[in-house]
Design an enzyme around this catalytic site. Structure first.
Site, PDB file in Angstrom:
ATOM      1  N   LYS A  26     110.303  39.435  53.275  1.00 53.72           N
ATOM      2  CA  LYS A  26     110.358  40.755  53.717  1.00 53.72           C
ATOM      3  C   LYS A  26     110.913  40.802  55.215  1.00 53.72           C
ATOM      4  O   LYS A  26     111.437  41.418  55.419  1.00 53.72           O
ATOM      5  CB  LYS A  26     109.307  41.524  53.494  1.00 53.72           C
ATOM      6  CG  LYS A  26     109.057  42.807  53.687  1.00 53.72           C
ATOM      7  CD  LYS A  26     108.194  43.626  53.081  1.00 53.72           C
ATOM      8  CE  LYS A  26     106.773  43.532  53.448  1.00 53.72           C
ATOM      9  NZ  LYS A  26     106.342  44.157  54.774  1.00 53.72           N
ATOM     10  N   SER A  27     110.215  40.123  55.785  1.00 55.96           N
ATOM     11  CA  SER A  27     110.573  40.017  57.323  1.00 55.96           C
ATOM     12  C   SER A  27     112.166  39.565  57.756  1.00 55.96           C
ATOM     13  O   SER A  27     112.600  40.230  58.748  1.00 55.96           O
ATOM     14  CB  SER A  27     109.696  39.061  58.059  1.00 55.96           C
ATOM     15  OG  SER A  27     108.430  39.415  58.085  1.00 55.96           O
ATOM     16  N   ARG A  31     115.462  42.161  59.020  1.00 61.05           N
ATOM     17  CA  ARG A  31     116.084  41.664  60.309  1.00 61.05           C
ATOM     18  C   ARG A  31     117.679  41.314  59.958  1.00 61.05           C
ATOM     19  O   ARG A  31     118.490  41.511  60.585  1.00 61.05           O
ATOM     20  CB  ARG A  31     115.455  40.328  60.946  1.00 61.05           C
ATOM     21  CG  ARG A  31     114.338  40.620  61.552  1.00 61.05           C
ATOM     22  CD  ARG A  31     113.238  39.544  61.657  1.00 61.05           C
ATOM     23  NE  ARG A  31     111.869  39.874  62.549  1.00 61.05           N
ATOM     24  CZ  ARG A  31     110.995  40.406  62.065  1.00 61.05           C
ATOM     25  NH1 ARG A  31     110.739  40.753  60.870  1.00 61.05           N
ATOM     26  NH2 ARG A  31     109.868  40.607  62.948  1.00 61.05           N
ATOM     27  N   GLY A  99     105.936  49.425  58.005  1.00 62.43           N
ATOM     28  CA  GLY A  99     105.873  49.336  59.730  1.00 62.43           C
ATOM     29  C   GLY A  99     106.746  48.536  60.266  1.00 62.43           C
ATOM     30  O   GLY A  99     107.096  48.998  61.583  1.00 62.43           O
ATOM     31  N   ARG A 127      99.561  55.007  61.084  1.00 63.02           N
ATOM     32  CA  ARG A 127      99.408  53.697  61.923  1.00 63.02           C
ATOM     33  C   ARG A 127      99.873  53.851  63.425  1.00 63.02           C
ATOM     34  O   ARG A 127     100.673  54.535  63.654  1.00 63.02           O
ATOM     35  CB  ARG A 127     100.387  52.678  61.228  1.00 63.02           C
ATOM     36  CG  ARG A 127      99.741  52.512  59.772  1.00 63.02           C
ATOM     37  CD  ARG A 127     100.600  51.329  59.018  1.00 63.02           C
ATOM     38  NE  ARG A 127     100.415  50.016  59.413  1.00 63.02           N
ATOM     39  CZ  ARG A 127     101.287  48.788  59.097  1.00 63.02           C
ATOM     40  NH1 ARG A 127     101.996  49.012  58.259  1.00 63.02           N
ATOM     41  NH2 ARG A 127     100.884  47.667  59.871  1.00 63.02           N
ATOM     42  N   SER A 172     101.358  40.547  67.991  1.00 60.60           N
ATOM     43  CA  SER A 172     102.320  41.340  66.886  1.00 60.60           C
ATOM     44  C   SER A 172     103.692  40.797  67.112  1.00 60.60           C
ATOM     45  O   SER A 172     104.325  41.163  68.077  1.00 60.60           O
ATOM     46  CB  SER A 172     101.911  42.847  67.117  1.00 60.60           C
ATOM     47  OG  SER A 172     102.866  43.293  66.417  1.00 60.60           O
ATOM     48  N   GLN A 174     105.756  42.562  65.395  1.00 58.22           N
ATOM     49  CA  GLN A 174     106.577  43.530  65.285  1.00 58.22           C
ATOM     50  C   GLN A 174     106.686  44.233  66.781  1.00 58.22           C
ATOM     51  O   GLN A 174     107.899  44.721  67.010  1.00 58.22           O
ATOM     52  CB  GLN A 174     105.869  44.641  64.287  1.00 58.22           C
ATOM     53  CG  GLN A 174     105.769  44.383  63.177  1.00 58.22           C
ATOM     54  CD  GLN A 174     105.185  45.134  62.139  1.00 58.22           C
ATOM     55  OE1 GLN A 174     104.544  46.186  62.734  1.00 58.22           O
ATOM     56  NE2 GLN A 174     105.238  45.077  60.627  1.00 58.22           N
ATOM     57  N   ASP A 320      99.020  38.659  56.768  1.00 62.68           N
ATOM     58  CA  ASP A 320      99.152  39.313  55.518  1.00 62.68           C
ATOM     59  C   ASP A 320      98.540  38.772  54.492  1.00 62.68           C
ATOM     60  O   ASP A 320      98.673  39.404  53.499  1.00 62.68           O
ATOM     61  CB  ASP A 320     100.571  39.432  55.396  1.00 62.68           C
ATOM     62  CG  ASP A 320     101.438  40.461  56.326  1.00 62.68           C
ATOM     63  OD1 ASP A 320     100.905  41.202  56.925  1.00 62.68           O
ATOM     64  OD2 ASP A 320     102.723  40.235  56.536  1.00 62.68           O
ATOM     65  N   LYS A 347      96.735  47.641  59.019  1.00 60.44           N
ATOM     66  CA  LYS A 347      97.657  47.359  58.192  1.00 60.44           C
ATOM     67  C   LYS A 347      98.026  48.498  57.323  1.00 60.44           C
ATOM     68  O   LYS A 347      97.703  49.885  57.473  1.00 60.44           O
ATOM     69  CB  LYS A 347      97.394  45.995  57.396  1.00 60.44           C
ATOM     70  CG  LYS A 347      97.434  45.018  58.568  1.00 60.44           C
ATOM     71  CD  LYS A 347      98.847  44.594  59.015  1.00 60.44           C
ATOM     72  CE  LYS A 347      98.547  43.492  60.082  1.00 60.44           C
ATOM     73  NZ  LYS A 347      99.906  43.447  60.687  1.00 60.44           N
TER      74      LYS A 347
HETATM   75  C1  S3P Z   1     105.906  41.489  60.443  1.00 65.24           C
HETATM   76  C2  S3P Z   1     104.830  41.097  61.291  1.00 65.24           C
HETATM   77  C3  S3P Z   1     103.485  41.380  61.030  1.00 65.24           C
HETATM   78  C4  S3P Z   1     103.049  41.741  59.502  1.00 65.24           C
HETATM   79  C5  S3P Z   1     104.045  42.502  58.772  1.00 65.24           C
HETATM   80  C6  S3P Z   1     105.617  42.130  59.162  1.00 65.24           C
HETATM   81  C7  S3P Z   1     107.325  41.734  60.853  1.00 65.24           C
HETATM   82  O1  S3P Z   1     102.924  42.486  61.760  1.00 65.24           O
HETATM   83  O2  S3P Z   1     101.899  42.049  59.210  1.00 65.24           O
HETATM   84  O3  S3P Z   1     103.971  42.585  57.469  1.00 65.24           O
HETATM   85  O4  S3P Z   1     108.039  41.627  59.900  1.00 65.24           O
HETATM   86  O5  S3P Z   1     107.389  41.366  62.062  1.00 65.24           O
HETATM   87  P1  S3P Z   1     102.267  42.586  63.315  1.00 65.24           P
HETATM   88  O6  S3P Z   1     103.241  41.746  64.011  1.00 65.24           O
HETATM   89  O7  S3P Z   1     102.163  43.941  63.783  1.00 65.24           O
HETATM   90  O8  S3P Z   1     101.003  41.640  63.045  1.00 65.24           O
END
Ligand code: S3P
Length: 440
Positions: A26-27, A31, A99, A127, A172, A174, A320, A347
């Protein structure tokens, strides 16, 4: 979006066997759309996650005028518009449950010449967003939030950004990625220091698209004003989705499963490290690198697990995976203690409380704490109870409790599972194929 109440009913027992390729990471999928859209040239993505979260990102870029073909069997073709080529969207960009989409886009959009508004579903609208809007404001961005610092976010365009040096108070990825993406548009250098290593897909992918990222210890820096050059992206299978099968196979006797082509980036393998420390039988083979990301096939055979004190340095590397790791702990011999994981409370749901509530229904002694959980595992011969648990619309809670049924005394029924589609479309079919007795 009005979701239908999807209920999973999982009959007890069984084992997980065979070979399985879970959907794309997913991440990395998010991107690939972001950088592919801003690049010069055409980016071909394979293995893209056709789940609702990644599709929300894809739709947002379409709404900003990017021509994106697909997804078709994980294949996406992005006709990049360059760093300044995005167009004003006709309305708010809806990030759904995601998120990652909202926080990363908030940074990227801070550097555009036009205004945007970012909205999300009920969970996402609760959130915390100040963790990104405050450092972005330091860079010169102007972003409106609700009084409590939540979405909708109104991002004002045409604000000159300047690079900052930011020490993140929470680990984080994110937040780090949001600021680095804003940093591409800032004057000077943007540096982000993390208190503990977090996933580094943004840094790796920026480098792959020809954008220099300087990494000095815990700090990552970009210099604004550069450009991205299209490059193919092969998305590996998501270790966060594989994790459900890793735990399921570990706790159910007679299991032997191979999870193919899984991303094993060192910043994501907390689940392997923790399970191994608990006594799991996990072997990696066929280790290779695709598009700057390490991948491997992961074989997991059932093994008696023991409770452990989870090292805090593993927490961001498995952030996660805790819902399903709690299920592993419930089946382990003795006590498992998690601390330093307060982030789990913000989360897609409050994953500490929601997992504790569900585990109680299954008869497990799980004591939530402010920043973690203490679980008394029943050991190799224990059975969990059966019952109806609530996922609180959280995909990973739903999938974690599905795996608990492998060791339950009767059916486990899980309420509100529609959001499994945000990260793992086809979960029920994959789980059935592997041997889980799941129906929806
Ligand atoms: C993610 C970072 C994580 C993770 C999320 C995906 C990302 O969050 O929990 O599912 O793709 O950068 P945090 O960085 O806020 O912990």
């Amino acid at each position: 979006m009005e979701e239908q109440n999807i209920i999973f009913t999982v009959e007890p027992g069984g084992a997980l066997r065979g070979e399985l390729r879970v959907p794309g990471d997913k991440s990395i999928s998010h991107r690939s759309i972001m950088l592919g859209s801003l690049a010069e040239g055409t980016t071909e993505v394979t293995g893209f996650l056709e789940g609702e979260d990644a599709l929300a990102t894809l739709q947002a870029f379409r709404d900003m005028g990017v021509n994106i073909e697909g997804p078709d069997n994980g294949r996406v073709t992005i006709h990049g518009v360059g760093m300044r080529g995005l167009k004003t969207p006709a309305g708010p960009l809806n990030m759904g449950n995601s998120g990652t989409s909202m926080r990363l886009l908030c940074g990227l959009l801070s550097g555009q010449l036009f205004n945007t508004s970012l909205t999300g579903d009920g969970s996402l609208s609760g959130r915390p967003m100040r963790r990104v809007t405050e450092p972005l404001a330091e860079m010169g961005a102007v972003i409106g939030t609700t009084e409590t610092g939540t979405a909708p976010l109104n991002v004002c365009g045409d604000q000159p950004l300047r690079g900052i040096q930011f020490d993140m108070p929470v680990a984080s990825a994110q937040v780090k990625s949001c600021l680095l993406l804003a940093g591409l548009y800032a004057k000077g250098r943007t540096c982000v220091t993390e208190p503990a290593p977090t996933r580094d897909h943004t840094e790796r992918m920026l480098t792959g698209f020809g954008y220099a990222v300087e990494r000095i210890g815990a700090m990552a820096c970009v210099e604004g004003g550069g450009k991205l050059i299209a490059t193919p992206v092969e998305v590996p299978a998501d270790i966060s989705s594989a994790a459900f099968f890793m735990v399921g196979a570990s706790i159910s006797e007679g299991s032997d499963i191979v999870l193919q082509h899984v991303g094993v980036n060192p910043t994501r393998i907390g689940v392997i490290n923790i399970l191994r420390q608990m006594g799991a039988d996990i072997t990696l083979s066929n280790e290779r690198e695709v598009g700057g990301e390490p991948v491997a096939d992961i074989r997991v055979r059932s093994a008696p697990l023991k409770g452990i004190v989870i090292p805090e340095d593993q927490v961001p590397l498995a952030i996660d995976e805790f819902p399903v790791l709690f299920v592993a702990a419930a089946c382990a011999e003795g006590e498992t203690v998690l601390t330093g994981a307060k982030e789990l409370r913000v989360k897609e749901s409050d994953r500490i409380q929601v997992m504790a509530d569900g585990l109680h229904i299954l008869g497990v002694d799980a004591q939530p704490t402010e920043d973690g959980m203490v679980i008394q595992g029943g050991g190799a011969n224990c059975q969990l109870g059966s019952g109806r648990v609530e996922s609180h619309d959280d995909h990973r809670i739903a999938m974690a409790f599905s795996m608990a049924a492998l060791r339950a005394s009767g059916p486990v029924v899980i309420n509100n599972c529609a959001n499994v589609n945000t990260s793992f479309p086809g979960f029920v079919e994959s789980a059935q194929k592997a041997g889980l007795k799941i129906q929806n």
